[in-house]
Design a protein around this motif. Structure first.
Motif, PDB file in Angstrom:
ATOM      1  N   ASN A  89      46.615  62.593  39.999  1.00 41.38           N
ATOM      2  CA  ASN A  89      45.753  61.911  40.983  1.00 41.38           C
ATOM      3  C   ASN A  89      46.120  60.443  41.194  1.00 41.38           C
ATOM      4  N   LYS A  90      47.391  60.186  41.474  1.00 38.58           N
ATOM      5  CA  LYS A  90      47.811  58.787  41.680  1.00 38.58           C
ATOM      6  C   LYS A  90      47.350  58.278  43.044  1.00 38.58           C
ATOM      7  N   THR A  91      46.721  57.100  43.069  1.00 42.94           N
ATOM      8  CA  THR A  91      46.438  56.414  44.337  1.00 42.94           C
ATOM      9  C   THR A  91      47.237  55.110  44.302  1.00 42.94           C
ATOM     10  N   ASP A  92      46.903  54.151  45.169  1.00 44.74           N
ATOM     11  CA  ASP A  92      47.661  52.889  45.176  1.00 44.74           C
ATOM     12  C   ASP A  92      47.545  52.147  43.851  1.00 44.74           C
ATOM     13  N   ILE A  93      46.344  52.099  43.301  1.00 48.95           N
ATOM     14  CA  ILE A  93      46.173  51.308  42.070  1.00 48.95           C
ATOM     15  C   ILE A  93      45.480  52.075  40.942  1.00 48.95           C
ATOM     16  N   THR A  94      45.191  53.352  41.148  1.00 42.75           N
ATOM     17  CA  THR A  94      44.561  54.113  40.060  1.00 42.75           C
ATOM     18  C   THR A  94      45.401  55.348  39.754  1.00 42.75           C
ATOM     19  N   LEU A  95      45.140  55.904  38.595  1.00 36.26           N
ATOM     20  CA  LEU A  95      45.795  57.158  38.206  1.00 36.26           C
ATOM     21  C   LEU A  95      44.993  57.763  37.057  1.00 36.26           C
ATOM     22  N   ASP A  96      45.076  59.075  36.934  1.00 35.07           N
ATOM     23  CA  ASP A  96      44.396  59.747  35.831  1.00 35.07           C
ATOM     24  C   ASP A  96      45.415  60.047  34.735  1.00 35.07           C
ATOM     25  N   ILE A  97      45.041  59.738  33.515  1.00 37.18           N
ATOM     26  CA  ILE A  97      45.890  60.063  32.360  1.00 37.18           C
ATOM     27  C   ILE A  97      45.021  60.853  31.397  1.00 37.18           C
ATOM     28  N   GLY A  98      45.441  62.083  31.117  1.00 33.85           N
ATOM     29  CA  GLY A  98      44.608  62.924  30.248  1.00 33.85           C
ATOM     30  C   GLY A  98      43.213  63.093  30.822  1.00 33.85           C
ATOM     31  N   LYS A  99      43.137  63.232  32.166  1.00 34.12           N
ATOM     32  CA  LYS A  99      41.860  63.452  32.883  1.00 34.12           C
ATOM     33  C   LYS A  99      40.939  62.231  32.879  1.00 34.12           C
ATOM     34  N   VAL A 100      41.460  61.073  32.482  1.00 38.20           N
ATOM     35  CA  VAL A 100      40.646  59.847  32.473  1.00 38.20           C
ATOM     36  C   VAL A 100      41.259  58.875  33.479  1.00 38.20           C
TER      37      VAL A 100
ATOM     38  N   LYS B 186      42.806  51.946  36.002  1.00 40.59           N
ATOM     39  CA  LYS B 186      43.063  51.124  37.186  1.00 40.59           C
ATOM     40  C   LYS B 186      43.971  49.966  36.797  1.00 40.59           C
ATOM     41  N   SER B 187      45.219  50.015  37.267  1.00 39.74           N
ATOM     42  CA  SER B 187      46.179  48.940  36.995  1.00 39.74           C
ATOM     43  C   SER B 187      47.389  49.158  37.897  1.00 39.74           C
ATOM     44  N   LYS B 188      47.695  48.125  38.677  1.00 37.16           N
ATOM     45  CA  LYS B 188      48.858  48.235  39.577  1.00 37.16           C
ATOM     46  C   LYS B 188      50.145  48.381  38.774  1.00 37.16           C
ATOM     47  N   VAL B 189      50.247  47.613  37.684  1.00 34.29           N
ATOM     48  CA  VAL B 189      51.481  47.611  36.882  1.00 34.29           C
ATOM     49  C   VAL B 189      51.670  48.976  36.203  1.00 34.29           C
ATOM     50  N   LEU B 190      50.600  49.486  35.614  1.00 35.30           N
ATOM     51  CA  LEU B 190      50.679  50.803  34.960  1.00 35.30           C
ATOM     52  C   LEU B 190      51.024  51.869  35.997  1.00 35.30           C
TER      53      LEU B 190
ATOM     54  N   MET C  53      39.256  45.953  18.777  1.00 39.56           N
ATOM     55  CA  MET C  53      39.364  47.030  17.800  1.00 39.56           C
ATOM     56  C   MET C  53      38.951  46.556  16.412  1.00 39.56           C
ATOM     57  N   ILE C  54      38.321  47.452  15.664  1.00 41.89           N
ATOM     58  CA  ILE C  54      38.045  47.254  14.239  1.00 41.89           C
ATOM     59  C   ILE C  54      38.715  48.412  13.503  1.00 41.89           C
ATOM     60  N   PRO C  55      39.607  48.173  12.550  1.00 46.09           N
ATOM     61  CA  PRO C  55      40.139  46.908  12.082  1.00 46.09           C
ATOM     62  C   PRO C  55      40.905  46.180  13.192  1.00 46.09           C
ATOM     63  N   LYS C  56      40.888  44.842  13.118  1.00 43.86           N
ATOM     64  CA  LYS C  56      41.552  44.108  14.209  1.00 43.86           C
ATOM     65  C   LYS C  56      43.069  44.234  14.134  1.00 43.86           C
ATOM     66  N   LYS C  57      43.611  44.548  12.960  1.00 44.55           N
ATOM     67  CA  LYS C  57      45.068  44.761  12.888  1.00 44.55           C
ATOM     68  C   LYS C  57      45.361  46.200  13.318  1.00 44.55           C
ATOM     69  N   SER C  58      45.101  46.475  14.573  1.00 40.74           N
ATOM     70  CA  SER C  58      45.344  47.781  15.191  1.00 40.74           C
ATOM     71  C   SER C  58      45.906  47.519  16.575  1.00 40.74           C
ATOM     72  N   VAL C  59      46.600  48.492  17.117  1.00 43.07           N
ATOM     73  CA  VAL C  59      47.141  48.382  18.484  1.00 43.07           C
ATOM     74  C   VAL C  59      46.878  49.716  19.177  1.00 43.07           C
ATOM     75  N   SER C  60      46.511  49.636  20.456  1.00 41.58           N
ATOM     76  CA  SER C  60      46.376  50.874  21.237  1.00 41.58           C
ATOM     77  C   SER C  60      47.189  50.707  22.505  1.00 41.58           C
ATOM     78  N   GLY C  61      47.585  51.793  23.096  1.00 45.94           N
ATOM     79  CA  GLY C  61      48.362  51.695  24.322  1.00 45.94           C
ATOM     80  C   GLY C  61      48.847  53.049  24.790  1.00 45.94           C
ATOM     81  N   ILE C  62      49.785  52.997  25.702  1.00 45.92           N
ATOM     82  CA  ILE C  62      50.371  54.216  26.250  1.00 45.92           C
ATOM     83  C   ILE C  62      51.887  54.068  26.230  1.00 45.92           C
ATOM     84  N   TYR C  63      52.560  54.978  25.558  1.00 44.40           N
ATOM     85  CA  TYR C  63      54.028  55.023  25.597  1.00 44.40           C
ATOM     86  C   TYR C  63      54.468  55.865  26.785  1.00 44.40           C
ATOM     87  N   PHE C  64      55.543  55.435  27.421  1.00 39.40           N
ATOM     88  CA  PHE C  64      56.067  56.205  28.558  1.00 39.40           C
ATOM     89  C   PHE C  64      57.585  56.065  28.603  1.00 39.40           C
TER      90      PHE C  64
END
Ligand code: SF4
Length: 224
Positions: free
Chosen positions: A58-69, A72-76, A181-192
């Motif tokens: 479901n890609k639009t100009d600035i949104t997309l669904d990833i894993g059904k969620v 909103k990010s132009k760069v992503l 995030m708790i613990p703060k020494k954590s990272v989240s993101g999306i690999y592609f």
């Protein structure tokens, strides 16, 4: 979804000294301090990673669904333009090391332990990257995280975490009301997968950031 918990983290004295920007001429007492902190941190790091395979729809100009969620990010959106499969993830060093750092009255020790936790996060990130490349036969991969750019605000941590369900139970990481995030020494993101390595830092003009991974590239920033 896969959880990785047997992640080997081993620092050499040289690696830590370089990371902490301590030069070769350090005093004997400084040398002893670094060794002491390496030993101390070894028992306090509890490295974990979780990731999922998610489909891009479901890609639009600035949104997309990833894993059904929806995100909103132009760069992503631009980075995932031709992709159908990506890898949302959360990694953490665990809580013990940062608790120990906060309990330190000596501010230098506290700072060094915090930086050792950052270095451990780098190791976990590299471990996950290698794991994904091997397991899914990927070439180059890049990552983006909510909050790293104005274009993809930290509020979207909520959407990213929703892909995993009970992240506290799965990996011991939760979100505060302000999406930290708790613990703060954590990272989240999306690999592609990507042909040319992408770092959000290339689009970020912030000066003096000690975490910078690539120089600011105003021409690339303009393209986005
Ligand atoms: S330069 Fe620093 S603030 Fe900017 S994206 Fe990179 S790590 Fe984040």
């Amino acid at each position: 979804m896969e959880v990785l918990s047997n992640i080997p983290i081993k620092f050499s004295f040289e690696e830590i000294s370089k990371y902490l920007r301590i030069n070769d001429k350090m005093q004997a007492n400084q040398r002893e301090l670094i060794k002491e902190l390496i030993d101390l941190s070894a028992n306090l790091i509890n490295p974990k990673a979780v990731y999922k395979i998610a489909f891009v729809e479901n890609k639009t100009d600035i949104t997309l669904d990833i894993g059904k969620v929806q995100f909103k990010s132009k760069v992503l959106r631009k980075n995932l333009d031709k992709l159908e499969r990506v890898f949302p993830y959360i990694i953490t060093v665990g809580k013990k090391l940062e608790d120990k750092a906060s309990s330190m009255k000596d501010l230098l020790k506290q700072y060094y332990l915090e930086r050792i936790a950052d270095l451990a996060l780098d190791h976990i990130q590299r471990y996950l990257e290698t794991h994904l490349k091997r397991k899914y036969k990927l070439g180059q991969i890049s990552t983006m995280s909510p909050g790293s750019l104005e274009d993809w605000p930290i509020t979207q941590q909520k959407e990213l975490f929703s892909i995993f369900g009970d992240s506290q139970k799965i990996i011991g990481v939760s979100l505060t009301n302000s999406f930290l995030m708790i613990p703060k020494k954590s990272v989240s993101g999306i690999y592609f997968p990507t042909e040319i390595k992408f770092h959000s830092c290339q689009l970020c003009p912030r000066k003096g950031c000690i975490e910078r991974k690539a120089p600011y590239d105003p021409k690339l920033a303009e393209k986005y």
